[in-house]
Design an enzyme around this catalytic site. Sequence first.
Site, PDB file in Angstrom:
ATOM      1  N   TRP A 155     -21.314  65.010  -9.021  1.00  0.00           N
ATOM      2  CA  TRP A 155     -21.590  63.623  -9.378  1.00  0.00           C
ATOM      3  C   TRP A 155     -22.427  63.009  -8.268  1.00  0.00           C
ATOM      4  CZ3 TRP A 155     -20.288  59.084  -6.713  1.00  0.00           C
ATOM      5  CH2 TRP A 155     -20.804  57.928  -7.318  1.00  0.00           C
ATOM      6  N   GLU A 163     -21.468  65.443 -13.952  1.00  0.00           N
ATOM      7  CA  GLU A 163     -20.810  64.205 -14.402  1.00  0.00           C
ATOM      8  C   GLU A 163     -21.781  63.036 -14.497  1.00  0.00           C
ATOM      9  OE1 GLU A 163     -17.755  62.866 -11.704  1.00  0.00           O
ATOM     10  OE2 GLU A 163     -17.122  61.228 -13.021  1.00  0.00           O
ATOM     11  N   LYS A 169     -22.770  58.893 -15.520  1.00  0.00           N
ATOM     12  CA  LYS A 169     -22.202  57.551 -15.327  1.00  0.00           C
ATOM     13  C   LYS A 169     -23.116  56.527 -15.978  1.00  0.00           C
ATOM     14  CE  LYS A 169     -19.958  54.836 -11.724  1.00  0.00           C
ATOM     15  NZ  LYS A 169     -19.497  54.807 -10.340  1.00  0.00           N
ATOM     16  N   ASP A 228     -16.061  61.426 -17.810  1.00  0.00           N
ATOM     17  CA  ASP A 228     -15.175  60.499 -17.108  1.00  0.00           C
ATOM     18  C   ASP A 228     -14.898  59.335 -18.059  1.00  0.00           C
ATOM     19  OD1 ASP A 228     -14.365  58.167 -15.537  1.00  0.00           O
ATOM     20  OD2 ASP A 228     -14.817  59.350 -13.764  1.00  0.00           O
ATOM     21  N   HIS A 250     -16.679  55.960 -17.595  1.00  0.00           N
ATOM     22  CA  HIS A 250     -18.122  55.922 -17.358  1.00  0.00           C
ATOM     23  C   HIS A 250     -18.958  55.572 -18.577  1.00  0.00           C
ATOM     24  CE1 HIS A 250     -18.248  58.332 -13.342  1.00  0.00           C
ATOM     25  NE2 HIS A 250     -17.472  57.281 -13.305  1.00  0.00           N
ATOM     26  N   HIS A 277     -12.470  63.647 -16.516  1.00  0.00           N
ATOM     27  CA  HIS A 277     -11.969  62.792 -15.459  1.00  0.00           C
ATOM     28  C   HIS A 277     -11.163  61.723 -16.176  1.00  0.00           C
ATOM     29  CE1 HIS A 277     -14.552  63.537 -11.614  1.00  0.00           C
ATOM     30  NE2 HIS A 277     -13.816  64.564 -11.976  1.00  0.00           N
ATOM     31  N   ASP A 333     -14.903  47.920 -13.967  1.00  0.00           N
ATOM     32  CA  ASP A 333     -14.425  48.929 -13.013  1.00  0.00           C
ATOM     33  C   ASP A 333     -13.964  50.159 -13.777  1.00  0.00           C
ATOM     34  OD1 ASP A 333     -13.688  49.898 -10.424  1.00  0.00           O
ATOM     35  OD2 ASP A 333     -11.628  49.697 -11.086  1.00  0.00           O
ATOM     36  N   ASP A 339     -12.056  52.844 -12.529  1.00  0.00           N
ATOM     37  CA  ASP A 339     -11.093  53.763 -11.923  1.00  0.00           C
ATOM     38  C   ASP A 339      -9.684  53.224 -11.739  1.00  0.00           C
ATOM     39  OD1 ASP A 339     -12.873  56.101 -11.277  1.00  0.00           O
ATOM     40  OD2 ASP A 339     -13.992  54.465 -10.364  1.00  0.00           O
ATOM     41  N   ASP A 361      -9.171  60.856 -12.132  1.00  0.00           N
ATOM     42  CA  ASP A 361     -10.100  60.155 -11.248  1.00  0.00           C
ATOM     43  C   ASP A 361      -9.806  58.660 -11.267  1.00  0.00           C
ATOM     44  OD1 ASP A 361     -12.113  59.435  -9.584  1.00  0.00           O
ATOM     45  OD2 ASP A 361     -13.752  59.843 -10.975  1.00  0.00           O
TER      46      ASP A 361
HETATM   47  C1  RNT Z   1     -17.764  58.136  -9.519  1.00  0.00           C
HETATM   48  C2  RNT Z   1     -17.303  59.352 -10.208  1.00  0.00           C
HETATM   49  C3  RNT Z   1     -16.789  60.436  -9.324  1.00  0.00           C
HETATM   50  C4  RNT Z   1     -15.978  59.898  -8.174  1.00  0.00           C
HETATM   51  C5  RNT Z   1     -15.365  60.958  -7.314  1.00  0.00           C
HETATM   52  C6  RNT Z   1     -14.817  60.405  -6.041  1.00  0.00           C
HETATM   53  O1  RNT Z   1     -18.007  57.113 -10.348  1.00  0.00           O
HETATM   54  O2  RNT Z   1     -16.342  59.040 -11.164  1.00  0.00           O
HETATM   55  O3  RNT Z   1     -16.101  61.380 -10.060  1.00  0.00           O
HETATM   56  O4  RNT Z   1     -14.966  59.047  -8.614  1.00  0.00           O
HETATM   57  O5  RNT Z   1     -16.270  61.961  -7.115  1.00  0.00           O
HETATM   58 ZN    ZN Z   2     -15.327  60.678 -12.151  1.00  0.00          ZN
END
Ligand code: RNT
Ligand code: ZN
Length: 421
Positions: free
Chosen positions: A189, A230, A232, A263, A266, A290, A298, A300, A330
């Site tokens: 990523w 990955e 985003k 993810d 994302h 993820h 946000d 995460d 994640d």
């Molecule tokens: C960032 C990605 C990635 C990170 C990690 C720390 O937006 O989700 O996976 O969270 O690599």
């Molecule tokens: Zn991630």
Amino acid sequence: MASSSKFIAQAYKIASARYAELGVDAEAAMAKLAKIAISLHCWQGDDVGGFENTGGTLGGGIAVTGNYLGKARTADELRFDIEKALSLIPGKHRLNLHAFYGEFGGKKVDRNEIQPKHFQDWIGWAKQNQLGMDFNPTCFSHPKAADGFTLSHADQGIRNFWVEHCIACREIGAAMGKSLGSPTVTNIWIPDGYKDAPVDRLSPRQRLTDSLNTVFAKKLSPKHHLDAVESKLFGIGSESYVVGSHEYYMGYAIKNQKLLCLDAGHFHPTETIVDKITSTLLYVPEILLHVSRGVRWDSDHVVILDDTLQAIAVELVRNQLLSRTHIGLDFFDASINRIAAWVIGTRNTIKSLLIALLEPPSLKTAEQAGDLTARLAMMEESKGLPWGAVWDKYCLTSGVPVGQSWLDEVRCYEHAVLAKR
Ligand code: RNT
Ligand code: ZN
């Protein structure tokens, strides 16, 4: 208050009989669940800080908020905390490590110079704890990533530096996979993107493709190592343009038969990864998840047992996609006890899989018969089935605390260990 095992046994007896009536074997569901490994992300334990001790701050458009006491300051502390978390989570799992958690013995080893030897303690610890490992290049929190670009940088020198870093990471991942006897997924990523609208959206993507092709040039045995990429949608400071968008990496992964990392945080706030699982698995060999929770802007938050998580779990179970799916977590939250965050998110992910494994076959039969009324009715009624009794029994037989009693252990640990840091 901890529930007594007598009540758990009684509740399980009734619950499993109820499931049996619906054609579901609760024992078999638990046996399948025990085989599913979740990859715990090391970075929840220290707010994505890493141990390079360069005093750098978290970059790459990701941020951790909160100031809860007791964050891990060393690899030993982090391992200790992960052990604590794992002791409260049923099943055998994996550890997902970022490159900047290497152990460099106080020396400055730049990202393009890291080697398997810097991860020997992690690998040895994982072996002792019978954990597989996954890995990630750290393409952020570094002076050469300060302007927000890495593998797609316009400057060839900087691009090469990150290419070298990613190549080093694949070698480390392969060494991990080899010595632990289970393939390591190394997930790339990168934060690359612009805060404001760019004029040229194409060139950075062309450069990223060149870089990735160089990174992946060496073939590594899938017995030890798998590559994932990955995407985003946006990050802090890359709100208007992200080089590695979903379409970009989907195309790259399909063309080059790499794992696609999805993810859950994302995508647009109302867009889930649910439909992407079966859509992409028709064209890529395997996927990496993820598991995360987006809240507004946000991506995460700690994973909770919500409809989105449940929808992901049923996709994997109903379509028998677990063997082609690597489940990683994640999220990062420093406003609550960090170990509790791991435990809550991981237990919820496992719970969602259990609920999926306990799904009555009548749902599918109703759909196959074209009875959409029955499908909806049963789908809704099945939400009230006594999966909680099976979950409690699963925790009990796995030797981990049942119900909220795990929190008592976290509190003791906080008092005895975390508060002294
Ligand atoms: C960032 C990605 C990635 C990170 C990690 C720390 O937006 O989700 O996976 O969270 O690599
Ligand atoms: Zn991630």
